[in-house]
Scaffold this active site. Structure first.
Site, PDB file in Angstrom:
ATOM      1  N   GLU A  55       0.855  -1.182   0.000  1.00 16.56           N
ATOM      2  CA  GLU A  55       0.000   0.000   0.000  1.00 16.56           C
ATOM      3  C   GLU A  55       0.891   1.232   0.000  1.00 16.56           C
ATOM      4  O   GLU A  55       1.765   1.384   0.848  1.00 16.56           O
ATOM      5  CB  GLU A  55      -0.921   0.044   1.216  1.00 16.56           C
ATOM      6  CG  GLU A  55      -1.872   1.249   1.156  1.00 16.56           C
ATOM      7  CD  GLU A  55      -2.682   1.461   2.425  1.00 16.56           C
ATOM      8  OE1 GLU A  55      -3.710   2.152   2.339  1.00 16.56           O
ATOM      9  OE2 GLU A  55      -2.266   0.972   3.495  1.00 16.56           O
ATOM     10  N   GLU A  80       4.828   4.920   3.824  1.00 17.74           N
ATOM     11  CA  GLU A  80       4.333   6.225   4.283  1.00 17.74           C
ATOM     12  C   GLU A  80       5.519   7.150   4.548  1.00 17.74           C
ATOM     13  O   GLU A  80       6.446   6.789   5.250  1.00 17.74           O
ATOM     14  CB  GLU A  80       3.498   6.064   5.553  1.00 17.74           C
ATOM     15  CG  GLU A  80       3.018   7.356   6.170  1.00 17.74           C
ATOM     16  CD  GLU A  80       2.240   8.232   5.200  1.00 17.74           C
ATOM     17  OE1 GLU A  80       2.639   9.403   5.037  1.00 17.74           O
ATOM     18  OE2 GLU A  80       1.255   7.746   4.612  1.00 17.74           O
ATOM     19  N   ASP A 130      -4.322  12.138  -2.483  1.00 18.22           N
ATOM     20  CA  ASP A 130      -4.738  13.539  -2.509  1.00 18.22           C
ATOM     21  C   ASP A 130      -5.098  13.939  -3.936  1.00 18.22           C
ATOM     22  O   ASP A 130      -4.267  13.853  -4.841  1.00 18.22           O
ATOM     23  CB  ASP A 130      -3.593  14.420  -1.985  1.00 18.22           C
ATOM     24  CG  ASP A 130      -4.038  15.839  -1.680  1.00 18.22           C
ATOM     25  OD1 ASP A 130      -5.019  16.308  -2.299  1.00 18.22           O
ATOM     26  OD2 ASP A 130      -3.408  16.477  -0.826  1.00 18.22           O
ATOM     27  N   LYS A 134      -7.464  21.898  -6.899  1.00 15.79           N
ATOM     28  CA  LYS A 134      -7.238  23.149  -7.614  1.00 15.79           C
ATOM     29  C   LYS A 134      -6.365  22.910  -8.841  1.00 15.79           C
ATOM     30  O   LYS A 134      -5.374  22.179  -8.784  1.00 15.79           O
ATOM     31  CB  LYS A 134      -6.581  24.178  -6.691  1.00 15.79           C
ATOM     32  CG  LYS A 134      -7.490  24.632  -5.553  1.00 15.79           C
ATOM     33  CD  LYS A 134      -6.821  25.701  -4.711  1.00 15.79           C
ATOM     34  CE  LYS A 134      -7.764  26.143  -3.583  1.00 15.79           C
ATOM     35  NZ  LYS A 134      -7.140  27.198  -2.728  1.00 15.79           N
ATOM     36  N   ASP A 166     -12.716   9.529  -4.055  1.00 11.60           N
ATOM     37  CA  ASP A 166     -14.072  10.087  -4.052  1.00 11.60           C
ATOM     38  C   ASP A 166     -14.235  11.124  -5.156  1.00 11.60           C
ATOM     39  O   ASP A 166     -15.345  11.597  -5.411  1.00 11.60           O
ATOM     40  CB  ASP A 166     -14.350  10.771  -2.713  1.00 11.60           C
ATOM     41  CG  ASP A 166     -13.492  12.013  -2.549  1.00 11.60           C
ATOM     42  OD1 ASP A 166     -12.256  11.862  -2.449  1.00 11.60           O
ATOM     43  OD2 ASP A 166     -14.040  13.137  -2.549  1.00 11.60           O
TER      44      ASP A 166
END
Length: 234
Positions: A55, A80, A130, A134, A166
């Site tokens: 992941e 991460e 993310d 914009k 999403d």
């Protein structure tokens, strides 16, 4: 164990070096002298993994630690770059006594290039990257043309990469990026995506967007580059 129980291992730029301790591989930025041979235990763990799932951008680790607990036969890697999040993943790993999870504290590119064997990964997951909504920030999105070749190089033939989001705009862009590549097939050919179901697993962002009434999409792409290379040889 609490997140703050995981100590920092990098204390200065000049003295920085990779370390592997207590289930965490720390890869400092702007470092060039990488060698997995320095970490024989880590190398053995990766080589002995019969099924390997990675992941990218694991956040606080809720999704991957749940997966690791439910699937002890699969070896998981959580990548991460933010150390405060690495600590949260580590705390969950220790408190659940997960022996099938490796945490990488650092950039995925460095881990892929220097610590993973080529074509060794069965599945890659990127959960709610993310979307940088914009327009002037869109260049920061992780899924772009240059991202695909290194991903294809670490996936096994017919291995898959799964991405959730999403954002309809970002989803459409991801489908377009993979659609231009000869290395991947979209596993959801008609719509290009599927609606995220309950069996996929939970995370902070999944719950947040569902509470706001947004539709969470799932996209999966199969690595076919090696298959095409073999066909060209014949």
């Amino acid at each position: 164990m609490r997140p703050k129980d995981l100590p920092f291992t990098i204390h200065g730029f000049d003295t920085r070096s990779p370390s592997y301790k207590d289930g965490v591989l720390t890869i400092p930025s702007f470092y060039e002298e990488h060698s997995i041979e320095k970490f024989p235990t880590l190398k053995k763990r990766l080589e002995e993994a019969k099924i390997l799932h990675v992941e990218i951008c694991s956040g606080n680790g809720e999704w991957i630690t749940d997966r690791a607990q439910k699937n002890p036969h699969i070896f998981y890697v959580a990548v991460e770059k933010k150390f405060m999040r690495v600590r949260k993943i580590w705390s969950k790993m220790k408190n659940r006594d997960l022996n099938n999870l490796l945490i990488v504290s650092g950039m995925g590119e460095d881990f892929f290039d220097h610590y993973l064997e080529k074509h060794s990964v069965d599945e890659i997951f990127i959960n709610f990257p993310d979307p940088w909504p914009k327009k002037r920030h869109a260049k920061h999105r992780i899924i772009k043309d240059a991202f695909l070749p290194p991903i294809s190089s670490i996936l096994k033939p017919h291995g898959t990469i799964t991405i959730t989001t999403d954002s309809k705009e970002y989803s459409d862009e991801i489908i377009e990026v993979f659609g231009k590549s000869n290395a991947f097939n979209n596993l959801y050919k008609e719509e290009g995506f599927a609606i995220l179901d309950e069996e996929y697993g939970g995370s902070y962002f999944r719950r947040l967007w569902e509470e706001e009434g947004r539709t969470n999409r799932l996209m999966s792409f199969e690595n076919v580059e090696q298959e095409q290379c073999e066909l060209q040889k014949t």
